[in-house]
Design an enzyme around this catalytic site. Structure first.
Site, PDB file in Angstrom:
ATOM      1  N   CYS A  29       3.428  -4.388   6.770  1.00 12.34           N
ATOM      2  CA  CYS A  29       3.001  -4.177   5.391  1.00 12.34           C
ATOM      3  C   CYS A  29       4.179  -3.783   4.502  1.00 12.34           C
ATOM      4  CB  CYS A  29       1.936  -3.084   5.326  1.00 12.34           C
ATOM      5  SG  CYS A  29       0.324  -3.595   5.982  1.00 12.34           S
ATOM      6  N   HIS A  89       0.823  -1.217   0.000  1.00 14.58           N
ATOM      7  CA  HIS A  89       0.000   0.000   0.000  1.00 14.58           C
ATOM      8  C   HIS A  89       0.852   1.259   0.000  1.00 14.58           C
ATOM      9  CE1 HIS A  89       0.734   1.086   4.236  1.00 14.58           C
ATOM     10  NE2 HIS A  89       0.529  -0.186   4.562  1.00 14.58           N
TER      11      HIS A  89
END
Length: 241
Positions: free
Chosen positions: A185, A167
């Site tokens: 992440c 992301h």
């Protein structure tokens, strides 16, 4: 992605299930195998069976499954009440590789490189999983909540059930490509995250190395490719007969 069949009872024998399976890729036998594991996805379906070949499905292929199980045995006192068929097609071979040592994400499509992005991965206390993950879903904006943060995150591509995404992370721009500081992440610049979001398809694999974390668990999304082929062929929770 694997082909997944959800079973409404915990079978004790996979012999007839295996024998009833016919899978072809572009008309030729697929030479794949089933792997059974406990499931919490659907109430009343305690076991899920995953089918895959030894390597990734080939690109631009037609896959057909005939699971002729109706009336056959799933073990003592158990009989399948249905047969199933499935036809699907694969798209281009979009393959990602993320290296925690170089902090780069390289993506190819049908063997040709399309992206080479700098990344920031999970810090030492929240390391990113190693291993092969599969794109599960995409959201233009995903709310992420954790210890000390509650963010609306743009261009989010999910790769695990437990919350790993590829992301945009504009707040972490100074660390992207330099050091790993995320909660697990894969952080990209906003422009690179948007480019990958637009490109990625559900089912695309991404293999992570040198992250400092353990291997992604099989059950945490589509972790099927992290099971060695010999182990996979043994059948998992319902041993092959």
């Amino acid at each position: 992605m694997p082909i997944i069949a959800y079973l409404s009872a915990s079978i004790t024998s996979a012999k007839d299930f295996d024998a009833a399976t016919q899978v072809t890729v572009n008309g030729a036998p697929a030479q794949g195998a089933w792997y059974f594991q406990k499931s919490a996805i659907y109430a009343g379906y305690p076991i899920e069976a995953h089918y895959r070949p030894a390597e990734f499905w080939p690109a631009h292929a037609e896959v057909a499954m005939n699971l002729d199980t109706k009336g056959k045995s799933g073990g003592a006192g158990l009989v399948y009440d249905n047969s199933l068929t499935l036809d699907m097609k694969t798209g281009p071979a979009n393959v990602g590789k993320v290296d925690g040592k170089t902090l780069r994400m390289v993506v190819t499509s049908d063997g040709k490189q399309v992206f080479d992005f700098p990344v920031s991965l999970g810090k030492a206390s929240t390391p990113t999983f190693n291993g092969t993950k599969v794109v599960m879903e995409k959201k233009a904006v995903e709310r992420m909540v954790g210890d000390g943060y509650d963010e609306q995150v743009p261009w989010s591509v999910r790769v695990t059930n437990s919350g790993e995404y590829v992301h945009s992370a504009s707040w972490n721009g100074g660390n992207i490509g330099q050091r790993s500081t995320s909660h697990g992440c894969t952080n990209l610049t906003e422009a690179n995250a948007k480019a990958y979001f637009d490109f990625a398809q559900v089912g695309d694999p991404i293999t992570y190395t040198n992250t400092g974390g353990p291997t992604m668990p099989t059950w945490d999304g589509y972790g099927d490719w992290n099971v060695p082929w010999n182990t996979w062929q043994a059948g998992g929770a319902v041993p092959a007969n």
